[in-house]
Design an enzyme around this catalytic site. Structure first.
Site, short mmCIF file in Angstrom:
data_model
loop_
_atom_site.label_atom_id
_atom_site.label_comp_id
_atom_site.label_asym_id
_atom_site.label_seq_id
_atom_site.Cartn_x
_atom_site.Cartn_y
_atom_site.Cartn_z
CB SER A 80 -0.64 -0.38 1.19
OG SER A 80 -1.59 -0.96 1.35
CG ASP A 105 -4.93 -0.78 1.61
OD1 ASP A 105 -5.22 -2.20 1.79
OD2 ASP A 105 -5.16 -0.28 -0.27
C1 GLA Z 1 -6.01 -3.43 -1.92
C2 GLA Z 1 -7.45 -2.76 -1.15
C3 GLA Z 1 -8.10 -2.68 -0.43
C4 GLA Z 1 -8.43 -4.13 -0.10
C5 GLA Z 1 -7.07 -5.22 -0.06
C6 GLA Z 1 -8.02 -6.81 -0.10
O1 GLA Z 1 -5.52 -3.68 -1.18
O2 GLA Z 1 -6.07 -1.20 -1.85
O3 GLA Z 1 -9.03 -2.36 -0.24
O4 GLA Z 1 -9.46 -4.95 -0.59
O5 GLA Z 1 -7.06 -4.86 -1.78
O6 GLA Z 1 -8.42 -6.89 0.40
#
Ligand code: GLA
Length: 382
Positions: A122, A168
Site C-alpha cells: 500500500s 489500506d
Molecule cells: C487492496 C485494496 C484494499 C483491499 C485489498 C484486498 O489492497 O486497496 O482496499 O480490498 O486490496 O483485501
C-alpha cells in the site's frame, strides 16, 4: 531518509519544511472483505513515506519525487488527473479537499520513502494519507482522521481508478505500535489487538511480480460480489452486502448463482468468519490456530476468489513445509506482491535463507524479504 528529504527540500525551495510520515501496511487476515463491508486485521509497518511540506505563497503546487528524481508543477485552480502517474495520488487528495471546500493554497513538497511500489504494501495509501495528514496540519483545516481516510480512499477511486475498500488508508492513518487493528468496515468501529512480537515475527516475501492485473480484476471481483448480493436480496432483504450473508443462505440458493459468483461469495463469507475467529485466537494467545487460519485464507484466495498467482502459491507451499512457520498467505489485492508469514523469532535467518534458495531454484529470481515491525500511523516525522 528523513534528513535527505529535508535537505532536498531546502535545496530546491530555499525554505524550511515541516515533515510528516505515513506508513505502508500489512494485513494479517481478512482479504477482499473491506469492500464487502466486512472485517479486516491490518497493521501499519516500518516501511514509510516522508513528506516535507511548506506553503509557497503562490497558487502553484510544486512537487519533487525523491525516489524517482522527478519534479512537476500544478496550478491549484485547475486540479485534474495528470499524465504523470505518480502525481495522481497527490492530486487526487488535493481534489478531495477542494471538493469539500477547503482552500489549498500554494505549497512545495518533497516526498519519498522505502515502501516498495507494487509489492502490495500500500505505497499508494501511504502517499494519499501522508499528503492528507500533512496538508491538514500545514493549513490548519482541522479535519478529523476518519474524514481524511475517506478522502484518501476517494482519491484512489477517482485518480487511480481502483475501487478499493477502506482498509489500506485506514491502517496507514490509524496504525498503532505493536498492535493490529480489527476494523469493522461497515460501522468503522475499530479495536486494537496486541500483537505478540516476543516470540514471532511478520516476514514478508516479495515475489516481485508486479500486480498489473490487479486493478481490472479487482474491479471485476467487486462486481461479482455485488451480483451475489443482488440474488440473496430477493430472499433476504436484510442482506445489504456479503457481510450480512451466511454460508447456508448461499447453499440454499446455489443453483441460482453463476458458479464463479458462487465461489467468490463463499470465499468472502468464510473469510469474514475467519477474521472474527482469528481475533478470538489473538485474545487467547493461540498463535498456532491463528496461523492455521492464515493458510485457510490463502486456500480460499487461491481456489475460490482466484486472485493468487503461481509465485505466491509456491511461497505459501514452501513456508508450510517449515515447522517454524505458523501461517502464511498471499496479502493485499493479489496477482503478485508479497506473502505474509508468521515465523518463530529464533528461526528467522533459517527461514529467509530457505525461502531465498527455493525461490531462486524455482523462478531464477532473488527473493526479497522484509521483517515488518508494527508502527504508529500517519504523524509528524521525528
Ligand atoms: C487492496 C485494496 C484494499 C483491499 C485489498 C484486498 O489492497 O486497496 O482496499 O480490498 O486490496 O483485501
Amino acid at each position: 531518509m528523513l534528513k535527505e528529504i529535508t535537505q532536498k527540500f531546502r535545496e530546491l525551495y530555499s525554505q524550511e519544511p515541516t515533515v510528516f510520515r505515513s506508513p505502508g501496511r500489512v494485513n494479517l487476515i481478512g482479504e477482499h472483505t473491506d469492500y464487502n463491508n466486512g472485517f479486516v486485521l491490518p497493521a501499519a509497518i516500518n516501511k514509510e513515506i516522508f513528506f516535507a511540506i511548506a506553503p509557497n505563497a503562490t497558487d502553484i503546487f510544486r512537487v519533487h519525487s525523491f525516489n524517482l528524481g522527478e519534479s512537476a508543477e500544478f496550478i491549484l485552480a485547475n486540479v485534474q488527473p495528470s499524465d504523470i502517474s505518480w502525481a495522481n495520488y497527490l492530486l487526487g487528495v488535493i481534489a478531495q479537499l477542494q471538493k469539500a471546500n477547503y482552500k489549498v493554497k500554494g505549497f512545495d513538497l518533497v516526498f519519498g520513502g522505502n515502501v516498495p511500489i507494487g509489492a502490495g504494501l500500500s505505497s499508494s495509501a501511504a502517499v494519499e494519507c501522508g499528503i492528507a495528514f500533512g496538508l491538514n496540519e500545514v493549513f490548519g483545516f482541522e479535519i478529523d482522521k476518519f474524514a481524511l481516510v475517506k478522502m484518501a480512499q476517494k482519491a484512489e477511486h477517482e485518480y487511480a481508478g481502483v475501487m478499493c475498500g477502506i482498509m489500506d488508508q485506514f491502517a496507514s492513518m490509524f496504525g498503532k505500535k505493536n498492535h493490529a487493528i480489527k476494523l469493522d468496515c461497515r460501522s468503522l468501529e475499530y479495536e486494537f489487538y496486541n500483537f505478540d512480537m516476543q516470540d514471532y515475527r511478520i516476514v514478508l516475501c516479495d515475489t516481485q511480480v508486479k500486480h498489473s492485473l490487479a486493478s481490472s480484476e479487482y474491479n471485476t471481483r467487486r462486481k461479482e460480489c455485488e451480483a451475489g448480493v443482488a440474488i440473496l436480496q430477493q430472499y433476504y432483504p436484510e442482506v445489504q452486502s456479503l457481510r450480512d450473508a451466511k454460508l447456508d443462505m448461499l447453499a440454499q440458493h446455489q443453483q441460482e448463482f453463476d458458479p464463479v459468483v458462487y465461489k467468490r461469495c463463499t470465499y468472502i463469507v468464510s473469510e469474514n468468519n475467519r477474521v472474527e475467529a482469528a481475533c478470538a485466537d489473538l485474545e487467547k494467545g493461540d498463535m498456532k490456530s491463528f496461523g492455521d487460519r492464515m493458510y485457510a485464507s490463502h486456500a480460499g484466495l487461491q481456489h475460490d476468489y482466484e486472485v493468487s498467482c503461481p509465485e505466491l502459491d509456491f511461497l505459501v507451499v514452501q513456508a508450510k513445509q517449515s515447522a517454524d512457520v505458523l501461517g502464511a498467505r498471499m496479502m493485499g489485492g493479489g496477482f503478485g506482491g508479497c506473502t505474509i508469514n508468521l515465523v518463530k523469532v529464533d528461526a528467522l535467518t533459517n527461514f529467509v535463507q530457505q525461502m531465498e534458495k527455493a525461490y531462486q531454484q524455482q523462478f531464477n529470481v532473488q527473493l526479497k524479504t522484509y521483517i515488518a515491525e508494527i508502527v504508529e500511523g500517519s504523524s509528524y516525522a521525528k
